[in-house]
Structure formats: structure tokens, C-alpha cells
Design a protein around this motif. Structure first.
Motif, PDB file in Angstrom:
ATOM      1  N   ARG A 183      43.192  43.488  57.919  1.00  0.00           N
ATOM      2  CA  ARG A 183      42.963  42.099  57.533  1.00  0.00           C
ATOM      3  C   ARG A 183      43.665  41.771  56.217  1.00  0.00           C
ATOM      4  O   ARG A 183      44.284  40.718  56.076  1.00  0.00           O
ATOM      5  CB  ARG A 183      41.460  41.865  57.419  1.00  0.00           C
ATOM      6  CG  ARG A 183      41.069  40.469  57.111  1.00  0.00           C
ATOM      7  CD  ARG A 183      39.563  40.358  57.077  1.00  0.00           C
ATOM      8  NE  ARG A 183      39.147  38.995  56.865  1.00  0.00           N
ATOM      9  CZ  ARG A 183      37.905  38.627  56.774  1.00  0.00           C
ATOM     10  NH1 ARG A 183      36.943  39.519  56.901  1.00  0.00           N
ATOM     11  NH2 ARG A 183      37.596  37.372  56.575  1.00  0.00           N
ATOM     12  N   ARG A 184      43.555  42.675  55.253  1.00  0.00           N
ATOM     13  CA  ARG A 184      44.184  42.461  53.944  1.00  0.00           C
ATOM     14  C   ARG A 184      45.715  42.449  54.073  1.00  0.00           C
ATOM     15  O   ARG A 184      46.397  41.667  53.403  1.00  0.00           O
ATOM     16  CB  ARG A 184      43.735  43.562  52.989  1.00  0.00           C
ATOM     17  CG  ARG A 184      43.864  43.239  51.553  1.00  0.00           C
ATOM     18  CD  ARG A 184      43.069  44.279  50.746  1.00  0.00           C
ATOM     19  NE  ARG A 184      43.084  44.009  49.357  1.00  0.00           N
ATOM     20  CZ  ARG A 184      42.293  43.157  48.730  1.00  0.00           C
ATOM     21  NH1 ARG A 184      41.403  42.501  49.413  1.00  0.00           N
ATOM     22  NH2 ARG A 184      42.374  42.971  47.439  1.00  0.00           N
ATOM     23  N   SER A 185      46.266  43.299  54.928  1.00  0.00           N
ATOM     24  CA  SER A 185      47.711  43.327  55.150  1.00  0.00           C
ATOM     25  C   SER A 185      48.200  42.044  55.813  1.00  0.00           C
ATOM     26  O   SER A 185      49.264  41.517  55.457  1.00  0.00           O
ATOM     27  CB  SER A 185      48.087  44.519  56.019  1.00  0.00           C
ATOM     28  OG  SER A 185      47.718  45.718  55.392  1.00  0.00           O
ATOM     29  N   VAL A 186      47.434  41.516  56.754  1.00  0.00           N
ATOM     30  CA  VAL A 186      47.811  40.269  57.416  1.00  0.00           C
ATOM     31  C   VAL A 186      47.784  39.111  56.422  1.00  0.00           C
ATOM     32  O   VAL A 186      48.696  38.271  56.412  1.00  0.00           O
ATOM     33  CB  VAL A 186      46.879  39.998  58.624  1.00  0.00           C
ATOM     34  CG1 VAL A 186      47.039  38.585  59.146  1.00  0.00           C
ATOM     35  CG2 VAL A 186      47.145  40.999  59.728  1.00  0.00           C
ATOM     36  N   VAL A 187      46.776  39.069  55.563  1.00  0.00           N
ATOM     37  CA  VAL A 187      46.703  38.013  54.549  1.00  0.00           C
ATOM     38  C   VAL A 187      47.892  38.111  53.600  1.00  0.00           C
ATOM     39  O   VAL A 187      48.478  37.092  53.219  1.00  0.00           O
ATOM     40  CB  VAL A 187      45.361  38.085  53.790  1.00  0.00           C
ATOM     41  CG1 VAL A 187      45.364  37.178  52.580  1.00  0.00           C
ATOM     42  CG2 VAL A 187      44.210  37.718  54.709  1.00  0.00           C
ATOM     43  N   LEU A 198      51.034  33.804  42.482  1.00  0.00           N
ATOM     44  CA  LEU A 198      49.870  33.778  41.574  1.00  0.00           C
ATOM     45  C   LEU A 198      48.577  33.495  42.333  1.00  0.00           C
ATOM     46  O   LEU A 198      47.529  34.073  42.026  1.00  0.00           O
ATOM     47  CB  LEU A 198      50.082  32.743  40.477  1.00  0.00           C
ATOM     48  CG  LEU A 198      51.001  33.143  39.346  1.00  0.00           C
ATOM     49  CD1 LEU A 198      51.243  31.965  38.413  1.00  0.00           C
ATOM     50  CD2 LEU A 198      50.419  34.308  38.571  1.00  0.00           C
ATOM     51  N   ALA A 199      48.651  32.620  43.332  1.00  0.00           N
ATOM     52  CA  ALA A 199      47.468  32.348  44.149  1.00  0.00           C
ATOM     53  C   ALA A 199      47.035  33.619  44.892  1.00  0.00           C
ATOM     54  O   ALA A 199      45.837  33.917  44.991  1.00  0.00           O
ATOM     55  CB  ALA A 199      47.756  31.221  45.127  1.00  0.00           C
ATOM     56  N   TYR A 200      48.004  34.384  45.392  1.00  0.00           N
ATOM     57  CA  TYR A 200      47.675  35.643  46.070  1.00  0.00           C
ATOM     58  C   TYR A 200      47.061  36.656  45.098  1.00  0.00           C
ATOM     59  O   TYR A 200      46.095  37.341  45.430  1.00  0.00           O
ATOM     60  CB  TYR A 200      48.916  36.240  46.730  1.00  0.00           C
ATOM     61  CG  TYR A 200      48.672  37.618  47.290  1.00  0.00           C
ATOM     62  CD1 TYR A 200      47.926  37.786  48.452  1.00  0.00           C
ATOM     63  CD2 TYR A 200      49.151  38.760  46.655  1.00  0.00           C
ATOM     64  CE1 TYR A 200      47.675  39.043  48.968  1.00  0.00           C
ATOM     65  CE2 TYR A 200      48.902  40.018  47.165  1.00  0.00           C
ATOM     66  CZ  TYR A 200      48.164  40.151  48.324  1.00  0.00           C
ATOM     67  OH  TYR A 200      47.905  41.390  48.813  1.00  0.00           O
ATOM     68  N   GLN A 201      47.606  36.749  43.894  1.00  0.00           N
ATOM     69  CA  GLN A 201      47.060  37.681  42.905  1.00  0.00           C
ATOM     70  C   GLN A 201      45.633  37.320  42.533  1.00  0.00           C
ATOM     71  O   GLN A 201      44.781  38.201  42.371  1.00  0.00           O
ATOM     72  CB  GLN A 201      47.942  37.712  41.665  1.00  0.00           C
ATOM     73  CG  GLN A 201      49.263  38.399  41.889  1.00  0.00           C
ATOM     74  CD  GLN A 201      50.210  38.251  40.711  1.00  0.00           C
ATOM     75  OE1 GLN A 201      49.917  37.545  39.753  1.00  0.00           O
ATOM     76  NE2 GLN A 201      51.348  38.921  40.785  1.00  0.00           N
ATOM     77  N   CYS A 202      45.346  36.028  42.393  1.00  0.00           N
ATOM     78  CA  CYS A 202      43.973  35.591  42.099  1.00  0.00           C
ATOM     79  C   CYS A 202      43.041  35.944  43.247  1.00  0.00           C
ATOM     80  O   CYS A 202      41.915  36.407  43.027  1.00  0.00           O
ATOM     81  CB  CYS A 202      43.940  34.092  41.823  1.00  0.00           C
ATOM     82  SG  CYS A 202      44.717  33.621  40.285  1.00  0.00           S
ATOM     83  N   TRP A 203      43.491  35.738  44.480  1.00  0.00           N
ATOM     84  CA  TRP A 203      42.671  36.087  45.633  1.00  0.00           C
ATOM     85  C   TRP A 203      42.409  37.588  45.675  1.00  0.00           C
ATOM     86  O   TRP A 203      41.283  38.026  45.938  1.00  0.00           O
ATOM     87  CB  TRP A 203      43.378  35.647  46.919  1.00  0.00           C
ATOM     88  CG  TRP A 203      42.685  36.119  48.151  1.00  0.00           C
ATOM     89  CD1 TRP A 203      41.606  35.555  48.755  1.00  0.00           C
ATOM     90  CD2 TRP A 203      42.998  37.288  48.917  1.00  0.00           C
ATOM     91  NE1 TRP A 203      41.240  36.295  49.853  1.00  0.00           N
ATOM     92  CE2 TRP A 203      42.076  37.357  49.970  1.00  0.00           C
ATOM     93  CE3 TRP A 203      43.978  38.268  48.806  1.00  0.00           C
ATOM     94  CZ2 TRP A 203      42.102  38.379  50.905  1.00  0.00           C
ATOM     95  CZ3 TRP A 203      43.999  39.281  49.743  1.00  0.00           C
ATOM     96  CH2 TRP A 203      43.075  39.327  50.785  1.00  0.00           C
ATOM     97  N   ALA A 204      43.440  38.382  45.411  1.00  0.00           N
ATOM     98  CA  ALA A 204      43.278  39.839  45.445  1.00  0.00           C
ATOM     99  C   ALA A 204      42.326  40.314  44.358  1.00  0.00           C
ATOM    100  O   ALA A 204      41.546  41.247  44.562  1.00  0.00           O
ATOM    101  CB  ALA A 204      44.641  40.521  45.300  1.00  0.00           C
ATOM    102  N   ARG A 205      42.363  39.681  43.198  1.00  0.00           N
ATOM    103  CA  ARG A 205      41.463  40.072  42.114  1.00  0.00           C
ATOM    104  C   ARG A 205      40.017  39.698  42.438  1.00  0.00           C
ATOM    105  O   ARG A 205      39.088  40.449  42.140  1.00  0.00           O
ATOM    106  CB  ARG A 205      41.883  39.416  40.817  1.00  0.00           C
ATOM    107  CG  ARG A 205      40.989  39.774  39.667  1.00  0.00           C
ATOM    108  CD  ARG A 205      41.570  39.314  38.382  1.00  0.00           C
ATOM    109  NE  ARG A 205      42.674  40.183  38.024  1.00  0.00           N
ATOM    110  CZ  ARG A 205      42.737  40.859  36.897  1.00  0.00           C
ATOM    111  NH1 ARG A 205      41.774  40.756  36.034  1.00  0.00           N
ATOM    112  NH2 ARG A 205      43.760  41.628  36.646  1.00  0.00           N
TER     113      ARG A 205
END
Length: 124
Positions: A62-66, A108-115
Motif C-alpha cells: 500500500r505504501r509503495s503504491v501511494v 513536500l506533500a508526500y514527505q508530510c504524509w510519510a512523516r
């Protein structure tokens, strides 16, 4: 110091190596609980603790697909930004920076989501 469950840490006092299992609170302050390789537990003060390695959760499907979706969207935004700047008559350098800016906004949006969805860290 910020820790998460599963971090590998070493005690400066008796050179024991283990993984962080939690925090124990007693009257004088907090102690970090280390799970030792032999199955035992060790209570260590946070000031005498050295973090050797950080816990990184295994990548799920799931994380890889996102991540791939965010990458595709970032490339699309970069392309649209470049085309828009070029249509407005921008030079090649400004066009390049417009594309990089569009890509970076989505990154940056992806980094915020990952954090926000990553392992929780607690302050000791």
C-alpha cells in the motif's frame, strides 16, 4: 532525544545493546526500557543512552503504491508547470525552475504524509 519502539540503542554505563521496548516512569524521572538479545530487560537513564540505529518499518504494498501515485502526480504537475511557463513566454531557465517548483510542492506533500503515517517518536 526522540525514540521509537524498535530503535537499537546502547548504554554507556555497561555497554549493553538492545532495542527500545518502552519507557518506565519512577519517582526521580523516566527510564528507557531496553530489550536485550538474551530476552532480558534493562532500565537505562536517557542521558546515558546512545542511539545506534533507527527503526524503519518495512515497505508495504500500500505504501509503495501511494509513493508511485505521488511520483506520477508530481511529474504531471512538473509538466503542466513547464508548459504554462513556456506558454507565457518564459526563458528556458524560468521554465526549468517552474517545473522543479511544481515537482517539489508535490514531493513536500508526500514527505508530510510519510512523516504523519510513519512510526511514532516520543521524547525522553
Amino acid at each position: 532525544m526522540q525514540l521509537t519502539l524498535g530503535d537499537v540503542a546502547r548504554s554507556r554505563e555497561d555497554i549493553t545493546l538492545g532495542t527500545v521496548a518502552g519507557i518506565a516512569d519512577h519517582g526521580e524521572g523516566k527510564l528507557v526500557v531496553l530489550r536485550l538479545p538474551n530476552g532480558g530487560l534493562s532500565f537505562v537513564e536517557p542521558c546515558s543512552l546512545v542511539v545506534v540505529g533507527r527503526y524503519a518499518p518495512p515497505a508495504s504494498t500500500r505504501r509503495s503504491v501511494v509513493a508511485l501515485v505521488f511520483l506520477g502526480f508530481a511529474l504531471l504537475v512538473a509538466y503542466i508547470s513547464c508548459r504554462s511557463a513556456e506558454d507565457l513566454g518564459a526563458d528556458w531557465l524560468l521554465t526549468l525552475f517552474a517545473g522543479l517548483g511544481g515537482f517539489k510542492v508535490v514531493a513536500l506533500a508526500y514527505q508530510c504524509w510519510a512523516r504523519l503515517t510513519g512510526p511514532r517518536r516520543f521524547r525522553v
